[in-house]
Scaffold this active site. Structure first.
Site, PDB file in Angstrom:
ATOM      1  N   ASP A  96      -1.898  16.740  88.934  1.00  0.00           N
ATOM      2  CA  ASP A  96      -0.718  17.576  88.645  1.00  0.00           C
ATOM      3  C   ASP A  96      -0.954  19.058  88.893  1.00  0.00           C
ATOM      4  O   ASP A  96      -0.339  19.914  88.244  1.00  0.00           O
ATOM      5  CB  ASP A  96      -0.233  17.359  87.197  1.00  0.00           C
ATOM      6  CG  ASP A  96       0.097  15.908  86.931  1.00  0.00           C
ATOM      7  OD1 ASP A  96       0.572  15.240  87.860  1.00  0.00           O
ATOM      8  OD2 ASP A  96      -0.132  15.444  85.799  1.00  0.00           O
TER       9      ASP A  96
ATOM     10  N   LYS B 118      -0.160  19.592  94.088  1.00  0.00           N
ATOM     11  CA  LYS B 118      -0.535  19.146  95.438  1.00  0.00           C
ATOM     12  C   LYS B 118       0.690  18.854  96.300  1.00  0.00           C
ATOM     13  O   LYS B 118       0.697  19.124  97.496  1.00  0.00           O
ATOM     14  CB  LYS B 118      -1.391  17.865  95.366  1.00  0.00           C
ATOM     15  CG  LYS B 118      -2.689  18.036  94.610  1.00  0.00           C
ATOM     16  CD  LYS B 118      -3.390  16.711  94.406  1.00  0.00           C
ATOM     17  CE  LYS B 118      -2.637  15.740  93.537  1.00  0.00           C
ATOM     18  NZ  LYS B 118      -2.497  16.119  92.138  1.00  0.00           N
ATOM     19  N   GLY B 119       1.723  18.266  95.664  1.00  0.00           N
ATOM     20  CA  GLY B 119       2.929  17.900  96.417  1.00  0.00           C
ATOM     21  C   GLY B 119       3.555  19.127  97.057  1.00  0.00           C
ATOM     22  O   GLY B 119       3.874  19.128  98.242  1.00  0.00           O
TER      23      GLY B 119
ATOM     24  N   GLY C 291       2.606  11.458  90.901  1.00  0.00           N
ATOM     25  CA  GLY C 291       3.969  11.982  90.822  1.00  0.00           C
ATOM     26  C   GLY C 291       3.936  13.372  91.406  1.00  0.00           C
ATOM     27  O   GLY C 291       3.361  14.283  90.825  1.00  0.00           O
ATOM     28  N   HIS C 292       4.471  13.541  92.602  1.00  0.00           N
ATOM     29  CA  HIS C 292       4.421  14.832  93.295  1.00  0.00           C
ATOM     30  C   HIS C 292       5.836  15.405  93.361  1.00  0.00           C
ATOM     31  O   HIS C 292       6.716  14.810  93.981  1.00  0.00           O
ATOM     32  CB  HIS C 292       3.842  14.660  94.699  1.00  0.00           C
ATOM     33  CG  HIS C 292       2.418  14.173  94.689  1.00  0.00           C
ATOM     34  ND1 HIS C 292       1.704  13.898  95.817  1.00  0.00           N
ATOM     35  CD2 HIS C 292       1.576  13.926  93.655  1.00  0.00           C
ATOM     36  CE1 HIS C 292       0.477  13.507  95.484  1.00  0.00           C
ATOM     37  NE2 HIS C 292       0.385  13.499  94.171  1.00  0.00           N
TER      38      HIS C 292
HETATM   39  P1  GDP Z   1       1.044  17.187  91.813  1.00  0.00           P
HETATM   40  O1  GDP Z   1       0.957  15.841  91.192  1.00  0.00           O
HETATM   41  O2  GDP Z   1      -0.302  17.814  92.013  1.00  0.00           O
HETATM   42  O3  GDP Z   1       1.862  17.220  93.067  1.00  0.00           O
HETATM   43  O4  GDP Z   1       1.796  18.128  90.754  1.00  0.00           O
HETATM   44  P2  GDP Z   1       3.115  17.740  89.923  1.00  0.00           P
HETATM   45  O5  GDP Z   1       4.272  17.777  90.852  1.00  0.00           O
HETATM   46  O6  GDP Z   1       2.905  16.519  89.121  1.00  0.00           O
HETATM   47  O7  GDP Z   1       3.157  18.929  88.886  1.00  0.00           O
HETATM   48  C1  GDP Z   1       3.262  20.258  89.286  1.00  0.00           C
HETATM   49  C2  GDP Z   1       4.555  20.851  88.697  1.00  0.00           C
HETATM   50  O8  GDP Z   1       4.516  22.247  88.794  1.00  0.00           O
HETATM   51  C3  GDP Z   1       5.816  20.419  89.429  1.00  0.00           C
HETATM   52  O9  GDP Z   1       6.864  20.327  88.494  1.00  0.00           O
HETATM   53  C4  GDP Z   1       6.074  21.565  90.413  1.00  0.00           C
HETATM   54  O10 GDP Z   1       7.450  21.731  90.735  1.00  0.00           O
HETATM   55  C5  GDP Z   1       5.602  22.725  89.573  1.00  0.00           C
HETATM   56  N1  GDP Z   1       5.065  23.863  90.321  1.00  0.00           N
HETATM   57  C6  GDP Z   1       4.240  23.867  91.401  1.00  0.00           C
HETATM   58  N2  GDP Z   1       3.883  25.117  91.718  1.00  0.00           N
HETATM   59  C7  GDP Z   1       4.464  25.936  90.794  1.00  0.00           C
HETATM   60  C8  GDP Z   1       4.439  27.339  90.556  1.00  0.00           C
HETATM   61  O11 GDP Z   1       3.812  28.124  91.246  1.00  0.00           O
HETATM   62  N3  GDP Z   1       5.146  27.784  89.470  1.00  0.00           N
HETATM   63  C9  GDP Z   1       5.860  26.964  88.665  1.00  0.00           C
HETATM   64  N4  GDP Z   1       6.517  27.487  87.624  1.00  0.00           N
HETATM   65  N5  GDP Z   1       5.904  25.634  88.863  1.00  0.00           N
HETATM   66  C10 GDP Z   1       5.215  25.134  89.911  1.00  0.00           C
HETATM   67  P1  IMO Z   2      -0.932  13.151  90.570  1.00  0.00           P
HETATM   68  O1  IMO Z   2      -1.113  12.689  91.995  1.00  0.00           O
HETATM   69  C1  IMO Z   2      -2.323  13.192  86.455  1.00  0.00           C
HETATM   70  C2  IMO Z   2      -4.513   9.654  85.066  1.00  0.00           C
HETATM   71  C3  IMO Z   2      -3.820   8.866  83.973  1.00  0.00           C
HETATM   72  C4  IMO Z   2      -5.028   8.344  83.221  1.00  0.00           C
HETATM   73  C5  IMO Z   2      -6.016   8.035  84.347  1.00  0.00           C
HETATM   74  C6  IMO Z   2      -6.034   6.590  84.783  1.00  0.00           C
HETATM   75  O2  IMO Z   2       0.484  13.303  90.158  1.00  0.00           O
HETATM   76  O3  IMO Z   2      -1.763  14.354  90.302  1.00  0.00           O
HETATM   77  P2  IMO Z   2      -4.349   5.117  86.232  1.00  0.00           P
HETATM   78  O4  IMO Z   2      -2.905   4.741  86.002  1.00  0.00           O
HETATM   79  O5  IMO Z   2      -4.580   5.834  87.512  1.00  0.00           O
HETATM   80  O6  IMO Z   2      -5.285   3.949  86.049  1.00  0.00           O
HETATM   81  O7  IMO Z   2      -4.710   6.142  85.037  1.00  0.00           O
HETATM   82  O8  IMO Z   2      -5.620   8.855  85.437  1.00  0.00           O
HETATM   83  N1  IMO Z   2      -3.702   9.877  86.288  1.00  0.00           N
HETATM   84  C7  IMO Z   2      -3.100  11.035  86.571  1.00  0.00           C
HETATM   85  N2  IMO Z   2      -3.004  12.182  85.867  1.00  0.00           N
HETATM   86  N3  IMO Z   2      -1.782  13.112  87.689  1.00  0.00           N
HETATM   87  C8  IMO Z   2      -1.901  11.989  88.423  1.00  0.00           C
HETATM   88  O9  IMO Z   2      -1.497  11.913  89.704  1.00  0.00           O
HETATM   89  C9  IMO Z   2      -2.552  10.868  87.857  1.00  0.00           C
HETATM   90  N4  IMO Z   2      -2.819   9.614  88.280  1.00  0.00           N
HETATM   91  C10 IMO Z   2      -3.536   9.030  87.323  1.00  0.00           C
HETATM   92  O10 IMO Z   2      -3.007   9.713  83.175  1.00  0.00           O
HETATM   93  O11 IMO Z   2      -5.581   9.357  82.432  1.00  0.00           O
HETATM   94 MG    MG Z   3       1.664  14.833  89.511  1.00  0.00          MG
END
Ligand code: GDP
Ligand code: IMO
Ligand code: MG
Length: 428
Positions: free
Chosen positions: A13, A16-17, A40-41
């Site tokens: 989280d 990366k997305g 979840g991106h």
């Molecule tokens: P990922 O799994 O690495 O792709 O990250 P996620 O999408 O799960 O979580 C990142 C969250 O931060 C998302 O809701 C993005 O829209 C948000 N986000 C990313 N970059 C920024 C930023 O620079 N500022 C803010 N406020 N939100 C951001």
């Molecule tokens: P993105 O790509 C954050 C965590 C779960 C748990 C552990 C194992 O959005 O960054 P699993 O279901 O993979 O067997 O769970 O890994 N986990 C993540 N945490 N972002 C993710 O993906 C994750 N994918 C798995 O919360 O701790």
């Molecule tokens: Mg994520």
């Protein structure tokens, strides 16, 4: 750039997305190489918010071909749902621009049920998985009894393999007192899904190598994060795949000679979902401020499960380690806007365990669980930085924060984001 890898430097989280979406503008192919719909991106494009779990972020650029690599585990029913959702938002997801490796493994309802049963059996030692069947699917893969996407091309073989897998899982599920599955129903649902997905299944290894040889620019989009890696993370509080840079090579079937850029994505504070050590975790007011209330779509609540994320100060022990494990050539720092409004900011520079100072994570999980973080304190800033475009317009304290992080990790920070939208970027 022949090939760039984008990797989470923390516990997932990191954003990366959004980083992959930004780099995809310059890429020809965007490929996911590990994990499944545990990811979840979130990508914000104008007034649309895309929440992608399996489909690479490159799908939001018309010129890009997207690949689900052999290192992934794919739930065909959930994939189709996601493809339909994206298509309903106006994005083309045709076999011309979206291909699935015949060697990717499939997640079946057996894996999902076994994931739940295993978490339940662990009680308060549970890993806190996303309950998407990820662990059991990779266990079947390494146990050499998984089902691969290519098997969907032959209906009879596929139905038999599914039937057998469900019957075997039912033995385990009933032994654990869980609910068993109806093999016939599962086979019917999955045969429908197989029929729709068949045109998308290809040898993606040959495809990627051919494209790379012909000069295409490939972006490898990581999921999860370095500290969730099966080898390099906080085992056993990890996922079951290799989200790190080595995983990109095996998870796509490409050689290291093509990789010329390894971009680590780090959030400017720490978050974690699920169990496991987190030495800079903040409980109470400060943690709540970093998390947000849930009012903004970027607040720290899981994209996949909706769970509140654990929040804490930035941890450069983790980032230093991630830079080493992955060989980062640079880092992208996200969410700097969220740090506006703090009088002072802390950064962990080392851990202390039993009187010993560590600049990299200690050897055992038990030690990491006992680790006390050593912090430095930097001045905060109060200005709203979400509209800043030029590094010169950042408050001095924000520039100092970025410089300090780069110095502590011995890795250049080349870009930061100050909001979730495509243009909320500052080049350093
Ligand atoms: P990922 O799994 O690495 O792709 O990250 P996620 O999408 O799960 O979580 C990142 C969250 O931060 C998302 O809701 C993005 O829209 C948000 N986000 C990313 N970059 C920024 C930023 O620079 N500022 C803010 N406020 N939100 C951001
Ligand atoms: P993105 O790509 C954050 C965590 C779960 C748990 C552990 C194992 O959005 O960054 P699993 O279901 O993979 O067997 O769970 O890994 N986990 C993540 N945490 N972002 C993710 O993906 C994750 N994918 C798995 O919360 O701790
Ligand atoms: Mg994520």
């Amino acid at each position: 750039m022949p090939a760039t890898i984008v990797i989470g430097a923390q516990w997932g989280d990191e954003g990366k997305g959004r980083v992959a979406d930004w780099l995809a503008a310059e890429a020809d192919v965007v490929a996911r190489y590990a994990g499944g719909d545990n990811a979840g991106h979130t990508v914000v494009v104008g007034d649309k918010i895309f929440k992608l779990h399996l489909v690479p972020s490159g799908i939001l650029h018309d010129h890009v071909v997207c690949v689900l690599g052999n290192g992934m585990v794919v739930n065909p029913v959930n994939l189709l749902r996601e493809m339909d959702q994206i298509a309903a938002m106006g994005v083309e997801v045709s076999p011309e621009r979206f291909i699935i490796s015949s060697r990717a493994h499939l997640i079946t309802p057996a894996h999902v049920a076994l994931d739940s049963a295993s978490e339940k059996a662990l009680g308060n030692q549970a890993i806190g998985t996303t309950l998407r069947g990820i662990g059991p699917a990779y266990m079947d893969k390494t146990g050499r009894k998984g089902i691969r996407a290519g098997q969907m091309l032959n209906v009879e073989e596929f139905a038999d393999a599914l039937h057998k897998m469900i019957e075997e899982a039912n033995v385990t599920l009933s032994r654990q007192g869980g609910v068993t599955l109806d093999p016939k129903q599962v086979a019917l649902d999955y045969i429908d899904a197989a029929e729709r997905l068949r045109p998308y299944i290809k040898d993606t290894t040959v495809y990627l190598n051919t494209r790379l040889r012909d000069g295409a620019r490939v972006l490898c989009e990581g999921a999860q994060g370095t500290l969730l890696d099966i080898d390099h993370g906080d085992y056993p509080f990890v996922t079951s795949s290799s989200p790190t840079s080595g995983g990109a090579l095996t998870g796509l079937g490409i050689g290291p000679r093509y990789i010329d850029r390894v971009m680590g994505v780090a959030k400017c504070f720490s978050t974690r979902v699920g169990s496991g050590p987190m030495p800079t975790e903040l409980h109470g007011e400060l943690g709540n401020r970093l998390r947000g209330t849930g009012e903004n779509h970027w607040d720290e609540f899981g994209t996949t499960t909706g769970r509140p994320r654990r929040c804490g100060w930035l941890d450069t022990v983790v980032l230093r380690y991630a830079a080493a494990v992955n060989g980062f050539t640079e880092m992208f720092l996200t969410k700097l806007d969220v740090l506006s409004g703090f009088d002072e900011l802390k950064i962990a520079v080392a851990y202390h365990v039993d009187g010993v100072r560590y600049e990299y994570p200690p050897v055992t999980l038990a030690e990491t669980e006992r680790a006390e973080a050593e912090f430095i304190t930097l001045p905060g800033w109060h200005e709203d930085i979400s509209k800043v475009k030029d590094v010169k317009d950042l408050p001095d304290a924000a520039r100092t924060y970025i410089q300090k992080v780069a110095e502590l990790c011995d890795t250049p920070i080349t870009t930061i984001s100050v909001g979730p939208e495509r243009d909320q970027l500052v080049y350093i």
